[in-house]
Design a protein around this motif. Structure first.
Motif, PDB file in Angstrom:
ATOM      1  N   UNK A   1       0.812  -1.334  -0.372  1.00  0.00           N
ATOM      2  CA  UNK A   1       0.190  -0.083  -0.140  1.00  0.00           C
ATOM      3  C   UNK A   1       0.937   1.305  -0.126  1.00  0.00           C
ATOM      4  N   UNK A   2       2.411   1.794   0.475  1.00  0.00           N
ATOM      5  CA  UNK A   2       2.649   2.551   0.483  1.00  0.00           C
ATOM      6  C   UNK A   2       3.387   2.835  -0.458  1.00  0.00           C
ATOM      7  N   UNK A   3       4.050   1.725  -1.264  1.00  0.00           N
ATOM      8  CA  UNK A   3       4.649   1.320  -2.766  1.00  0.00           C
ATOM      9  C   UNK A   3       3.183   1.943  -3.580  1.00  0.00           C
ATOM     10  N   UNK A   4       1.977   1.645  -3.286  1.00  0.00           N
ATOM     11  CA  UNK A   4       0.954   1.800  -4.574  1.00  0.00           C
ATOM     12  C   UNK A   4       1.063   3.733  -4.368  1.00  0.00           C
ATOM     13  N   UNK A   5       1.413   4.343  -2.813  1.00  0.00           N
ATOM     14  CA  UNK A   5       1.025   5.713  -2.394  1.00  0.00           C
ATOM     15  C   UNK A   5       2.190   6.301  -4.110  1.00  0.00           C
ATOM     16  N   UNK A   6       3.124   5.606  -3.543  1.00  0.00           N
ATOM     17  CA  UNK A   6       4.584   7.009  -4.476  1.00  0.00           C
ATOM     18  C   UNK A   6       4.358   6.103  -5.622  1.00  0.00           C
ATOM     19  N   UNK A   7       3.413   5.255  -6.203  1.00  0.00           N
ATOM     20  CA  UNK A   7       3.705   4.656  -8.147  1.00  0.00           C
ATOM     21  C   UNK A   7       2.303   6.034  -8.368  1.00  0.00           C
ATOM     22  N   UNK A   8       1.966   6.677  -7.147  1.00  0.00           N
ATOM     23  CA  UNK A   8       1.123   7.497  -7.972  1.00  0.00           C
ATOM     24  C   UNK A   8       1.634   8.803  -8.145  1.00  0.00           C
ATOM     25  N   UNK A   9       2.455   8.664  -7.227  1.00  0.00           N
ATOM     26  CA  UNK A   9       3.116  10.151  -7.645  1.00  0.00           C
ATOM     27  C   UNK A   9       4.195  10.236  -8.734  1.00  0.00           C
ATOM     28  N   UNK A  10       5.064   8.926  -8.503  1.00  0.00           N
ATOM     29  CA  UNK A  10       6.020   8.800  -9.703  1.00  0.00           C
ATOM     30  C   UNK A  10       4.990   8.230 -11.336  1.00  0.00           C
ATOM     31  N   UNK A  11       3.675   8.275 -11.507  1.00  0.00           N
ATOM     32  CA  UNK A  11       3.628   8.657 -12.702  1.00  0.00           C
ATOM     33  C   UNK A  11       2.544  10.198 -12.489  1.00  0.00           C
ATOM     34  N   UNK A  12       3.166  11.186 -11.958  1.00  0.00           N
ATOM     35  CA  UNK A  12       2.501  11.834 -12.427  1.00  0.00           C
ATOM     36  C   UNK A  12       3.935  13.346 -12.346  1.00  0.00           C
ATOM     37  N   UNK A  13       4.700  12.651 -12.444  1.00  0.00           N
ATOM     38  CA  UNK A  13       6.273  12.885 -12.400  1.00  0.00           C
ATOM     39  C   UNK A  13       7.068  12.575 -14.088  1.00  0.00           C
ATOM     40  N   UNK A  14       6.561  11.017 -14.567  1.00  0.00           N
ATOM     41  CA  UNK A  14       6.106  10.970 -15.438  1.00  0.00           C
ATOM     42  C   UNK A  14       5.164  11.555 -16.731  1.00  0.00           C
TER      43      UNK A  14
END
Length: 319
Positions: free
Chosen positions: A61-74
Motif C-alpha cells: 500500500x505505501x508503494x502504491x501511494x508513491x507510484x501515484x506520484x511517480x506516474x504524475x512525475x512521468x
C-alpha cells in the motif's frame, strides 16, 4: 536518500510495470543491481516496505501511494519536454485505463490525433483495458494516470468530468431468433436461451433482463466471449443474445444481420473521466477549445480529446 528522488521513483514505476527486477533494469537501461540498490535505499529512507518480492512482484500500500506520484512525475516530464522542444531520450509512458466497449467504439478515434502528435513529442500512451466498473481500481492503486469509469466520485487529488451515456441494447441474429425464439423473447423463455457475456465481471445482460421483465438477479445460460469484437461476431453467428453498445450493433441492425429484442428496454451506463491533478499553467475561462488543446499538459489534453470524442459518440446524460 531523498524519498522523492526522481531516479528512485522511476525505479519503482518500472518495477510496477515490468513485474520483475530483471525486466525493470532492461526498461531503464541500468543493471539489475542498481535497481535493487535504489529500491532498498528508498525503502530504508521511508522505513516502509514498498515491494513484495514475489513472482510477479507486487507493490504494498505505501508503494502504491508513491507510484501515484511517480506516474504524475512521468506526465509532468513529458509536458516539460514538449514545451521546451526537447527529446526525453525515451518515450514517457502515460497509462490510462478504459473499458473494452469504449475502446472498441469511440476511444481510438478520439485519441487518434493526439497519439500521432505524441509520436513526435516523445510520449507513449498505454491503454489498460478492464470492465468500466473496475478501471477506477487501477487509478486508485496508482497504476494509471487517468481512467474512463462508471464511478462518479473523484479520489482525493483527482478531478472527474462526465463524458456521456453508453446505451446497451439486446440483439440476436435472425437465424437465432427463428430457431430459439419463434414466439419472441418473453418471461417464459429468457432463462433457457444462451446469453453472450464478456467475462465474469459483466452483468449487463442480467441488468437488461431486469429492465425488460422486472426480474432481479436472474439465472441465465451464459456463453463467455472475452472480446468486444468477438462478442459482436458471436451474435452475428447465432451463438446467443448479446447485450452490447448500440454503436457496435448499428451497422448490423441496418443491414438486417441483427435484430433488436424489446427495443424499449436498454441499459444506460454513464461514463466519467478521472485524472490526477497535475500542476500546470491555467488558462483564462474564455480560452477556446483549440487554445486548451495547444497549451494544456499531456494528461489534460488526453482528457479534452476523450471529452470531445465522447460528445460526438455518446448520448448526453438525461437524454
Amino acid at each position: 536518500m531523498n524519498p522523492y528522488d526522481p531516479a528512485a521513483l522511476e525505479c519503482l514505476a518500472a518495477l510496477a510495470d515490468a513485474g520483475s527486477f530483471e525486466r525493470a533494469a532492461q526498461r531503464l537501461s541500468i543493471t539489475q543491481s542498481a535497481v535493487s540498490q535504489r529500491l532498498r535505499a528508498l525503502e530504508t529512507s521511508l522505513g516502509r516496505l514498498l515491494v513484495v518480492r514475489s513472482r510477479p512482484l507486487r507493490l504494498t500500500e505505501p508503494g502504491k501511494v508513491l507510484l501515484r506520484y511517480a506516474r504524475q512525475m512521468q506526465a509532468m516530464r513529458a509536458d516539460i519536454a514538449r514545451e521546451l522542444g526537447a527529446a526525453t531520450g525515451q518515450d514517457e509512458r502515460l497509462p490510462i485505463a478504459v473499458n473494452a466497449d469504449s475502446l472498441a467504439t469511440w476511444v481510438l478515434p478520439a485519441l487518434d490525433a493526439l497519439v500521432h502528435e505524441g509520436q513526435r513529442d516523445g510520449f507513449g500512451l498505454e491503454l489498460i483495458v478492464d470492465d468500466q466498473d473496475f478501471t477506477h481500481d487501477w487509478l486508485r492503486e496508482g497504476a494509471v494516470l487517468g481512467c474512463v469509469s462508471t464511478v462518479a466520485d473523484a479520489l482525493r487529488g483527482c478531478q472527474v468530468s462526465t463524458l456521456g451515456v453508453m446505451r446497451y441494447i439486446a440483439v440476436a441474429s435472425p437465424d437465432f431468433i427463428a430457431r430459439h425464439l419463434p414466439d419472441g423473447l418473453h418471461g417464459g423463455n429468457f432463462a433457457r436461451v444462451p446469453w453472450l457475456v464478456f467475462n465474469r465481471k459483466d452483468d449487463n445482460h442480467a441488468i437488461w433482463v431486469a429492465q425488460a421483465f422486472g426480474i432481479q438477479g436472474p439465472r441465465l445460460v451464459e456463453r463467455h466471449v472475452p472480446s468486444t469484437e468477438a462478442h459482436l461476431r458471436a451474435a452475428l453467428m447465432g451463438w446467443g443474445i448479446g447485450v452490447m453498445p448500440e454503436q457496435m450493433a448499428r451497422e448490423a441492425l441496418a443491414a438486417g444481420r441483427l435484430q433488436a429484442l424489446h427495443p424499449q428496454a436498454c441499459v444506460d451506463v454513464v461514463l466519467h473521466w478521472h485524472q490526477w491533478k497535475l500542476q500546470g499553467e491555467s488558462l483564462p475561462a474564455q480560452a477556446s477549445a483549440a487554445d486548451h488543446l495547444l497549451r494544456a499538459g499531456v494528461l489534460e489534453r488526453i482528457g479534452l480529446a476523450l471529452a470531445e470524442g465522447a460528445r460526438q459518440a455518446l448520448r448526453p446524460v438525461g437524454d
